[in-house]
Enzyme design. Structure first.
Site, PDB file in Angstrom:
ATOM      1  N   HIS A   1      52.422 -35.164-121.076  1.00 35.95           N
ATOM      2  CA  HIS A   1      54.311 -34.883-121.386  1.00 35.95           C
ATOM      3  C   HIS A   1      54.724 -36.270-120.614  1.00 35.95           C
ATOM      4  O   HIS A   1      55.563 -36.822-121.245  1.00 35.95           O
ATOM      5  CB  HIS A   1      54.735 -34.221-120.969  1.00 35.95           C
ATOM      6  CG  HIS A   1      55.929 -33.148-121.191  1.00 35.95           C
ATOM      7  ND1 HIS A   1      55.786 -32.151-121.291  1.00 35.95           N
ATOM      8  CD2 HIS A   1      56.819 -34.003-121.671  1.00 35.95           C
ATOM      9  CE1 HIS A   1      57.517 -31.739-121.528  1.00 35.95           C
ATOM     10  NE2 HIS A   1      57.750 -32.733-121.525  1.00 35.95           N
TER      11      HIS A   1
ATOM     12  N   TYR B   1      58.071 -25.958-121.699  1.00 31.50           N
ATOM     13  CA  TYR B   1      59.216 -25.022-121.579  1.00 31.50           C
ATOM     14  C   TYR B   1      58.738 -23.662-121.635  1.00 31.50           C
ATOM     15  O   TYR B   1      58.342 -22.847-122.411  1.00 31.50           O
ATOM     16  CB  TYR B   1      59.347 -25.524-123.160  1.00 31.50           C
ATOM     17  CG  TYR B   1      59.428 -27.384-124.639  1.00 31.50           C
ATOM     18  CD1 TYR B   1      59.412 -27.858-122.880  1.00 31.50           C
ATOM     19  CD2 TYR B   1      59.033 -27.796-124.908  1.00 31.50           C
ATOM     20  CE1 TYR B   1      59.817 -29.210-123.154  1.00 31.50           C
ATOM     21  CE2 TYR B   1      59.809 -28.282-125.588  1.00 31.50           C
ATOM     22  CZ  TYR B   1      59.744 -29.806-124.389  1.00 31.50           C
ATOM     23  OH  TYR B   1      59.528 -31.198-124.893  1.00 31.50           O
TER      24      TYR B   1
END
Length: 298
Positions: free
Chosen positions: A132, A68
């Site tokens: 992830h 992010y």
């Protein structure tokens, strides 16, 4: 009585459901996502203030990732946490989740990546560290890296994200794989496939399912199909969508919210109890898939 949705609501007085982790600890079922933060330096101060407000409101679970904003979201969260911890918030009350990208998920790679994340977060440990999504690195190697991080005290728990039933089965078969503490997947009224097999499997293992995009990245915040239920409760469509996710045992929802109104609305959604009539209407409008569907990702 309907929900109070005005910004002045005393959100700290709102309690909510919790989820149990395999470690035996319970954590709030409502957290806050940070996807989209840290991408623009001109917005950094406002983003830090929003996360600081979230801590004041009562949020204690925060989800972020190295991906992010290329670490920018971790830095924004770290600044807000540092200020709150200086102000007396006990570190053990906060549950911080971050994620390693699959191409960094080798045994050495997770150590280097976690070190960078800890610097950005200004913390000495991460509470839950996730892969992830699956990549080219063997799961056994990633697990060894996670175990090394635990020995160093840099993470407490580890888990995965975007894993379906077959992925979890493969993970549990590798040495140490049964220690997986959570799986984060896309789960919302429009993406209900996990209810068929994945969610029951995780419940049986007391492995929380972390629901990202529970509001479909904003697509449900004013969905016309939710307005009837919302009007019945003097709530918003977004609160209905979030309350529907939160009613599932073993599910932790991590919506993103960037301003004071949305932060407070999401928080007070924990008060919203959907009745049989509400649930029947939502079932008609957003039916469970009739058969297995591929795991949704966004």
């Amino acid at each position: 009585m309907g929900l109070r949705t005005e910004c002045a609501v005393d959100a700290q007085s709102v309690g909510g459901p919790e989820v149990a982790f395999p470690s035996g600890e319970d954590r709030p079922a409502l957290g806050l996502g940070t996807f989209g933060l840290g991408e623009d330096d001109s917005r950094r101060a406002a983003e830090v203030r929003a996360l600081r407000l979230a801590l004041d409101i009562g949020y204690r679970v925060f989800d972020t990732a190295e991906m992010y904003g290329d670490g920018g979201a971790e830095a924004v969260l770290g600044a807000a946490l540092a200020d709150a911890l200086r102000g007396g918030l006990p570190r053990e009350q906060v549950f911080v989740v971050s994620k390693v990208l699959p191409h960094h998920a080798s045994e050495d790679g997770v150590i280097a990546t976690c070190e960078r994340s800890l610097r950005a977060l200004r913390l000495d440990h991460i509470d839950l560290y996730l892969l992830h999504w699956r990549g080219g690195v063997a799961l056994q190697e990633t697990v060894r890296g996670f175990e090394a991080l635990q020995r160093r005290g840099w993470i407490r728990l580890w888990g995965v994200s975007n894993f379906d039933v077959a992925d979890l089965a493969e993970l549990s078969a590798v040495p140490g794989g049964k220690a997986c503490a959570a799986n984060q997947v896309y789960f919302s009224l429009t993406q209900r496939g996990v209810e068929r097999e994945l969610l029951p499997r995780q419940r049986a293992q007391q492995m929380p399912l972390m629901a990202y995009s529970p509001l479909d990245q904003g697509e449900l915040v004013d969905h016309p199909a939710l307005r009837e239920v919302a009007a019945r409760h003097q709530a918003t469509p977004a609160q209905v969508a979030l309350a529907w996710v939160l009613r599932h045992p073993g599910v932790m929802a991590i919506p993103k919210a960037g301003n004071a109104v949305h932060l407070r609305h999401n928080w007070t959604a924990q008060q919203l109890v959907l009745g049989d009539e509400d649930l029947a209407l939502l079932e008609r409008r957003f039916p469970l898939p009739r058969g297995p569907v591929p795991l949704a990702m966004r």
